[in-house]
Design a protein around this motif. Structure first.
Motif, mmCIF file in Angstrom:
data_model
loop_
_atom_site.group_PDB
_atom_site.id
_atom_site.type_symbol
_atom_site.label_atom_id
_atom_site.label_comp_id
_atom_site.label_asym_id
_atom_site.label_seq_id
_atom_site.Cartn_x
_atom_site.Cartn_y
_atom_site.Cartn_z
ATOM 1 N N ILE A 1 0.911 -0.927 -0.240
ATOM 2 C CA ILE A 1 -0.525 0.067 -0.331
ATOM 3 C C ILE A 1 1.028 1.053 -0.263
ATOM 4 C CG2 ILE A 1 -1.364 1.715 1.492
ATOM 5 C CD1 ILE A 1 -3.344 -0.730 -0.294
ATOM 6 N N ARG A 2 1.997 1.181 0.366
ATOM 7 C CA ARG A 2 3.206 2.263 0.771
ATOM 8 C C ARG A 2 3.133 2.880 -0.771
ATOM 9 N NH1 ARG A 2 6.118 -1.256 5.240
ATOM 10 N NH2 ARG A 2 4.710 -1.640 6.639
ATOM 11 N N VAL A 3 3.065 4.419 -0.734
ATOM 12 C CA VAL A 3 3.937 5.104 -2.162
ATOM 13 C C VAL A 3 5.026 5.574 -1.543
ATOM 14 C CG1 VAL A 3 1.344 4.618 -3.098
ATOM 15 C CG2 VAL A 3 2.073 6.624 -1.352
ATOM 16 N N THR B 1 -5.205 -8.242 -0.425
ATOM 17 C CA THR B 1 -4.355 -8.655 -0.704
ATOM 18 C C THR B 1 -4.334 -8.740 -1.995
ATOM 19 O OG1 THR B 1 -4.993 -11.319 -1.035
ATOM 20 C CG2 THR B 1 -3.502 -10.693 1.200
ATOM 21 N N PRO B 2 -3.278 -8.736 -2.947
ATOM 22 C CA PRO B 2 -2.273 -7.965 -4.483
ATOM 23 C C PRO B 2 -3.471 -9.772 -4.512
ATOM 24 C CG PRO B 2 -0.845 -7.537 -3.236
ATOM 25 C CD PRO B 2 -2.244 -7.944 -1.954
ATOM 26 N N ALA C 1 -8.581 -3.901 -10.539
ATOM 27 C CA ALA C 1 -9.185 -4.085 -9.274
ATOM 28 C C ALA C 1 -7.244 -4.748 -8.630
ATOM 29 C CB ALA C 1 -9.116 -5.484 -9.230
ATOM 30 N N THR C 2 -6.905 -3.463 -8.018
ATOM 31 C CA THR C 2 -6.121 -3.904 -7.457
ATOM 32 C C THR C 2 -5.834 -2.843 -6.209
ATOM 33 O OG1 THR C 2 -4.670 -1.331 -8.031
ATOM 34 C CG2 THR C 2 -4.223 -3.424 -9.781
ATOM 35 N N PRO C 3 -5.025 -3.175 -4.357
ATOM 36 C CA PRO C 3 -4.824 -2.157 -3.414
ATOM 37 C C PRO C 3 -4.866 -0.993 -3.790
ATOM 38 C CG PRO C 3 -3.325 -3.702 -3.557
ATOM 39 C CD PRO C 3 -3.745 -3.901 -4.906
#
Length: 348
Positions: free
Chosen positions: A36-38, A273-274, A294-296
């Motif tokens: 999730i982190r960017v 989850t992915p 469809a992705t986090p």
């Protein structure tokens, strides 16, 4: 010897962003998983995009909703304009947009939005808004004015609108359809069971009817809807929503992870989850959506320009295959193909 005295004026307090949530118990914010982190934005084009938005006195959902993709999108000059102010008349449990009594509409906003779109050189733009339950038409005519202004200022730009539900605003869908956006998007957001806590001001079947009504009016307009997961929904409930959307012949489905904006917002039930997202995407494609994202980190306008090109290509291929096989078409397949997309030049 002089002294300086600090004076605190209690009459000028900054208004709360979400006054309706102030007295709710805190929901601790969970640590995000690695997927999730960017990274913080550093690209120079990000800052150019930000400056243009400020110069044109515009609001973006990218900032107001604290979108995690803002660094990536703005570094590619993709900003999602949020019209009709920065204050929403709803109080959704998931949303970070300010709530309260909005200001009157600003007459020159369509021109300022169109000017920004032209200067950014966008091939495809997404226009969204706050909910405006205070307006007789819910803001539908203002959306139409923005679409018209963009058509004049940026002739080759295709337009996607992400609108409110126009609850108790008869004629809203018809006004939008008459302006002929290339994509009509309205998010269901979550499963019906969670509406009272997550989306209390909305009605699930009103949102579903709005998407269906758009196809009834003009089947050539692509329709799109989005869901958040991780709010406590069951997989079977998501699959039922998919079925409901396909009955309404919605073309494009987006599914992303819900991220909690503050301790006063709805809690994250789990981080999907992915692999689970890939499973949702596979199921949705099997149910007949022309396109699925469809992705986090998927959000309604994430990669919208590339997705529109894919969406149009998939429909054209399906039409070609149906004609060759002489298979009867649905109302969306039998409609005219939308006008061709022409690239616009960047002025940044």
């Amino acid at each position: 010897m002089s002294t300086t005295r600090l004076v605190i004026d209690h009459r000028t307090q900054v208004p709360l962003r979400h006054p309706e949530k102030a007295h709710r118990p805190d929901n601790p914010i969970q640590r995000k998983p690695a997927w999730i982190r960017v990274k913080a934005p550093t690209h120079p084009i990000y800052h150019q995009t930000k400056a243009l938005i400020r110069d044109n006195r515009l609001v973006t959902v990218c900032e107001e909703a604290a979108c995690p993709n803002i660094g990536e999108c703005w570094s590619q000059r993709h900003a999602t304009m949020m019209i009709m102010g920065d204050t929403c008349t709803r109080a959704c449990g998931f949303c970070n947009v300010r709530t309260g009594q909005p200001l009157p509409l600003v007459a020159d906003e369509p021109a300022r939005v169109a000017d920004a779109v032209a200067k950014l050189g966008l091939r495809h733009v997404v226009i969204t808004s706050v909910d405006r339950d205070d307006l007789p038409d819910g803001g539908a005519a203002h959306f139409a004015a923005v679409i018209g202004a963009i058509r004049q200022a940026a002739v080759g730009t295709t337009i996607e609108v992400l609108t409110p539900d126009f609850l108790r605003k008869p004629g809203g869908a018809e006004i939008i359809a008459a302006a002929r956006p290339d994509v009509f998007n309205h998010n269901l957001e979550t499963v019906p069971r969670l509406y009272p806590s997550v989306r209390p001001g909305a009605r699930y079947y009103q949102s579903l009817r709005l998407l269906d009504r758009m196809k009834q009016i003009d089947a050539s307009i692509f329709t799109k809807s989005g869901l958040m997961v991780g709010l406590g929904e069951a997989k079977a409930e998501i699959m039922q929503v998919m079925d409901d959307l396909r009955i309404a012949e919605v073309d494009f489905l987006t599914i992303g992870q819900y991220l909690q904006p503050s301790v006063k917002h709805a809690a994250v039930d789990r981080f999907v989850t992915p692999d689970d997202f890939a499973d949702y995407a596979s199921i949705a494609r099997a149910k007949g959506f022309l396109l699925v994202s469809a992705t986090p980190l998927t959000r309604s306008s994430y990669h919208a320009d590339a997705d529109f090109a894919s969406l149009r290509a998939v429909r054209e291929e399906k039409l070609r295959a149906a004609r060759e096989a002489k298979v009867p078409t649905t109302r969306e397949q039998s409609a005219p193909i939308p006008r061709d997309e022409q690239p616009a030049q960047s002025a940044i």
